[in-house]
Design an enzyme around this catalytic site. Structure first.
Site, short mmCIF file in Angstrom:
data_model
loop_
_atom_site.label_atom_id
_atom_site.label_comp_id
_atom_site.label_asym_id
_atom_site.label_seq_id
_atom_site.Cartn_x
_atom_site.Cartn_y
_atom_site.Cartn_z
N GLU A 50 -12.97 8.85 1.84
CA GLU A 50 -12.38 7.63 1.27
C GLU A 50 -11.01 7.37 1.89
OE1 GLU A 50 -12.19 8.24 -2.98
OE2 GLU A 50 -14.16 9.21 -2.93
N LYS A 67 -7.11 7.11 1.71
CA LYS A 67 -6.09 7.67 0.81
C LYS A 67 -5.05 6.58 0.58
CE LYS A 67 -3.21 11.57 -0.28
NZ LYS A 67 -2.17 10.77 -0.88
N ASP A 120 -1.93 4.56 -0.61
CA ASP A 120 -0.53 4.96 -0.77
C ASP A 120 0.09 4.13 -1.89
OD1 ASP A 120 1.80 6.26 -0.39
OD2 ASP A 120 2.34 5.25 1.48
N TYR A 154 -7.67 0.38 -7.23
CA TYR A 154 -8.83 0.91 -6.51
C TYR A 154 -9.26 2.21 -7.17
CZ TYR A 154 -7.59 -2.61 -3.17
OH TYR A 154 -7.31 -3.81 -2.60
N LYS A 157 -4.17 13.69 6.39
CA LYS A 157 -3.06 12.75 6.60
C LYS A 157 -3.01 12.28 8.05
CE LYS A 157 -0.63 12.79 2.63
NZ LYS A 157 0.75 13.19 2.60
N CYS A 159 33.03 0.61 31.31
CA CYS A 159 31.60 0.35 31.47
C CYS A 159 30.98 1.41 32.37
CB CYS A 159 31.39 -1.04 32.08
SG CYS A 159 29.70 -1.35 32.59
N CYS A 180 29.97 -0.55 35.83
CA CYS A 180 30.90 -1.18 36.78
C CYS A 180 32.36 -0.77 36.54
CB CYS A 180 30.77 -2.70 36.72
SG CYS A 180 31.52 -3.43 35.27
N CYS A 184 30.81 -4.82 27.95
CA CYS A 184 31.50 -4.65 29.21
C CYS A 184 32.18 -5.98 29.50
CB CYS A 184 30.47 -4.33 30.28
SG CYS A 184 31.06 -4.67 31.93
N CYS A 203 29.50 -7.18 36.90
CA CYS A 203 28.73 -6.00 36.52
C CYS A 203 27.26 -6.12 36.94
CB CYS A 203 28.82 -5.82 35.00
SG CYS A 203 27.94 -4.38 34.41
S1 IVH Z 1 -9.00 12.06 -5.41
C1 IVH Z 1 -8.06 16.21 -7.88
N1 IVH Z 1 -9.08 9.98 -3.86
O1 IVH Z 1 -3.66 11.22 -3.66
C2 IVH Z 1 -7.38 15.07 -7.22
N2 IVH Z 1 -6.96 10.73 -4.58
O2 IVH Z 1 -2.44 14.02 -3.46
C3 IVH Z 1 -8.39 14.06 -6.83
N3 IVH Z 1 -5.11 9.37 -3.76
O3 IVH Z 1 -1.86 11.08 -6.38
C4 IVH Z 1 -7.73 12.92 -6.19
N4 IVH Z 1 -6.30 7.92 -2.65
O4 IVH Z 1 -3.57 9.31 -6.49
C5 IVH Z 1 -8.27 10.82 -4.54
N5 IVH Z 1 -9.34 8.12 -2.49
C6 IVH Z 1 -8.55 8.96 -3.18
C7 IVH Z 1 -7.15 8.82 -3.19
C8 IVH Z 1 -6.38 9.74 -3.91
C9 IVH Z 1 -5.09 8.27 -3.00
C10 IVH Z 1 -3.90 10.01 -4.30
C11 IVH Z 1 -4.02 10.39 -5.73
C12 IVH Z 1 -3.07 11.52 -5.89
C13 IVH Z 1 -2.86 11.99 -4.50
C14 IVH Z 1 -3.26 13.41 -4.39
#
Ligand code: IVH
Length: 678
Positions: free
Chosen positions: A115, A117, A119, A227, A318, A412, A415, A430, A436
């Site tokens: 999935e 991740k 932010d 999400y 990451k 400078c 020059c 300069c 220059c």
């Molecule tokens: S699963 C047991 N899925 O990442 C933990 N976490 O470092 C299961 N996060 O603060 C987490 N996207 O909010 C999961 N697709 C995703 C995620 C996700 C972002 C965040 C989560 C948590 C952090 C964990």
């Protein structure tokens, strides 16, 4: 010091730094370092702990989630703790994660759910009989804050569950992330800028700041989105056997899941998915900082369980660090095409976001002071997206005792002309201007431009070839090009005709006006209007050359800073040398119209609205010919405003300030009286 003591000292230092940044991030919503940099520090501490398990400090943040809830909201204890995820940063670490999984599940087929991740901010949502009753932040993982009032304002989040073919569970706890999609974030910041309000550093902060409001109207006005990524509790059980199916099951109720989602049959496929997402990252609607790799089978997840506060069945993969620590080896000063001196830090080469960075601009001396950079300092360097690397901050903790301060050079580096930086200016320059070598392309382009010496034949292609042949050291060489006729004829694609055209247009440019010549010199701050004012005021080039600061400041249109630039220009011996060569080549002009024949000399006029009889440019030229300065804004110093049709705020302001206003007919009549219009 013994190895143990050194290791402990390093661990303590890292723990302290992490605690400080954790507080700023979780409690204050004001991160002091980039997330990736935090990860690096965290990783460094973890690596030390793995190497020296006996020295692990009792208060290490590596076995807790971090952050304390703010006091202003009701705190709620999570029935199922909201845990953290381990991190991997490269293929090797990913494969090691898979090996650990395989070792615990011998002879089993393992699939991975991959999935995005997100932010943003992790939250937990409670649904009773299909109705959203509670939303809680992650907080420290054990207890969070009740933000139900804000969560209910999130548009893409179902407030009541409905599905055609699936029964609504009696109780459901969904976990996921609240984010501000990139587009909404940009719009919010643009709107805030327009209102003069503060902007957010990134979408994560904007989302956090919106959820941490006691007044739900604020969250409602922010473009937030939710999400889903997991189910913490479900009564009766949802009956799905894989992670990916449980997300699809959530989808039926209207929960949004990420815009990319993969089920991978091998860890190699996971790596391929990672590479694909990394490429697609700029096109995604939301900010992500990596992917989450989860063992897909829910039974296998249970078998794997948890280690400390992280699941063994999942890890965050990451993206390569977009920030890295390195040291400043040296600082060079580069001279730009307009004479600006820019400090460039030479770094101990370091990989940042997959690219080796060895140079980074420090912009100007002010930035050096702001960051307090010294030679040899440890700095964090970051790249966001594809942008140029930047020094984010200096780590004084790692500074050596003899680290030298950085000073602006006096001369400078190209020059040797004096470097100048008037008070109130951010950039040092300069003063070599015409002389220059670093500035010559720009100086030549400007010199030959239409409103300057107007040498039409000397376009960019010629300039490039001539520089290449070393025939143009500076602008004075233009008037000696005819001495190199044979060389010019030898230049590819330059036949007899174009060479003759060039030589003719150079010859024709010799007759000019004093104003155009002053403008052509490219003196900092001296545009067309200022050049005309200088010509009218001083009447001869000699008088301008000899003018002192006071006399320059008194010239209409010349501010204090420009006066200094002009003085600097005429004091640099190299510039005078070029100037003399230009005059010796035969550049000449008629005496400018004397100020006595310029009835509006020194006055400031403003033209606003639409004129029907002439264009604004023409009206401007008429006023300038009479010695007036045409300005874009009305102030107490404005002599008169010419107001055409549909004049708006400038007219209002003029009336408020009691400035004289005339309409187009009156203006035309005045111009006729002065004899500049028939
Ligand atoms: S699963 C047991 N899925 O990442 C933990 N976490 O470092 C299961 N996060 O603060 C987490 N996207 O909010 C999961 N697709 C995703 C995620 C996700 C972002 C965040 C989560 C948590 C952090 C964990």
């Amino acid at each position: 010091m013994s190895v143990d003591l050194t290791v402990v000292a390093q661990m303590r230092q890292l723990i302290q730094l992490l605690a400080k940044h954790n507080h700023a991030y979780y409690v204050m919503d004001q991160p002091t370092i980039a997330d990736s940099e935090y990860d690096q520090l965290f990783h460094q501490l973890k690596a030390l702990e793995q190497q020296y398990p006996d020295l692990v400090q009792p208060d290490t943040p590596t076995n807790k989630v971090g952050g304390t809830p703010l006091a202003k909201f009701t705190t709620v204890t999570h029935a199922v703790p909201m845990l953290s995820l381990g991190n991997v940063f490269n293929q090797e670490e990913l494969f090691a994660f898979a090996r650990r999984v395989e070792e615990r599940l011998p002879n089993q087929n393992i699939e991975y759910d991959v999935e995005l991740k997100f932010d943003g901010l992790a939250i937990s949502l409670w649904y009773e009989h299909g109705v959203l009753v509670r939303g809680v932040t992650r907080g420290d993982g054990e207890t969070g804050e009740d933000i139900t009032h804000n969560v209910k304002t999130i548009r893409n989040l179902p407030k009541v569950l409905s599905a055609t073919e699936t029964a609504i569970p009696e109780f459901l706890e969904v976990r996921g992330e609240v984010l501000m999609p990139k587009l909404g974030f940009e719009k919010l910041n643009a709107a805030n800028t327009a209102k003069g309000e503060k902007t957010f550093a990134n979408p994560r902060n904007a989302a956090a700041g919106s959820l941490r409001q006691l007044d739900p109207n604020i969250a409602a006005s922010r473009p937030l989105a939710f999400y889903a990524y997991g189910i913490a509790q479900c009564v009766p059980p949802h009956g799905q056997s894989t992670m990916s199916d449980s997300l699809a099951w959530l989808g039926q109720f209207g929960f949004e899941i990420g815009e990319r989602h993969f089920v991978c049959k091998s860890i190699q496929d996971v790596q391929a998915a990672y590479e694909q997402i990394n490429l697609e990252r700029p096109n995604l609607s939301v900010e992500i900082d990596g992917m989450v790799v989860k063992v897909n089978d829910l039974k296998q997840q249970q078998q794997l369980g948890f280690l400390s506060r992280e699941p063994r069945w999942a890890t965050a993969y990451k993206f390569p660090a977009v920030a890295a620590l390195t040291t400043i080896e040296n600082i060079d000063w580069q001279v730009g095409r307009t004479g600006t001196l820019t400090p460039v830090a030479r770094l101990n080469p370091v990989a940042v976001g997959g690219v080796t960075v060895s140079n980074v601009t420090l912009h100007n001396i002010g930035e050096i002071h702001r960051l307090d950079v010294r030679l040899g300092d440890t700095v964090s360097v970051y790249r966001s997206g594809d942008v140029i690397p930047k020094v984010e901050k200096v780590w004084p903790e790692f500074r050596l005792a003899d680290a030298q301060e950085v000073h602006l050079p006096e001369q400078c580096p190209v020059c040797d002309s004096p470097v100048v930086m008037p008070e109130g200016e951010a950039l040092a320059r300069c003063s070599g201007g015409l002389y220059c070598a670093a500035q010559r392309i720009e100086a030549i382009r400007h010199f030959v431009s239409r409103k300057a010496m107007d040498i039409e034949g000397l376009g960019d292609r010629w300039v490039e070839s001539l520089l290449h042949l070393n025939l143009l050291q500076n602008v004075a060489d233009i008037y000696h090009l005819h001495e190199h006729r044979d060389t010019l004829l030898g230049i590819e694609k330059m036949g007899e005709k174009s060479v003759q055209n060039l030589i003719d247009s150079i010859e024709n440019s010799k007759k000019t006006t004093l104003a155009a010549f002053i403008y052509a010199l490219g003196i900092r701050g001296v545009g067309e209007t200022t050049a005309r004012m200088l010509a009218n005021t001083f009447q001869t080039l000699e008088a301008l050359r000899e003018a002192d600061l006071e006399a320059l400041k008194k010239t209409p249109d010349v501010g204090d800073i420009t006066a200094e630039w002009i003085l600097d220009f005429f004091q640099a011996p190299h510039n005078l040398e070029v100037l003399d060569r230009l005059l010796a080549a035969g550049i000449h002009w008629d005496a400018p119209i004397a100020p006595t024949r310029q009835p509006l000399n020194g006055e400031s006029w403003v033209i606003t609205g639409t004129l029907s009889q002439m264009g604004r440019d023409e009206a401007t030229q008429l006023l300038q010919a009479l010695g007036a300065r045409v300005s874009g804004s009305v102030s107490g110093k404005t002599k008169c405003v010419v107001a055409g049709e549909k004049a708006g705020s400038k007219l209002e302001k003029a009336e408020k300030l009691g400035v004289q206003v005339m309409n187009e007919a009156e203006f035309i009549q005045l111009m006729q009286e002065y004899g500049v219009l028939e």
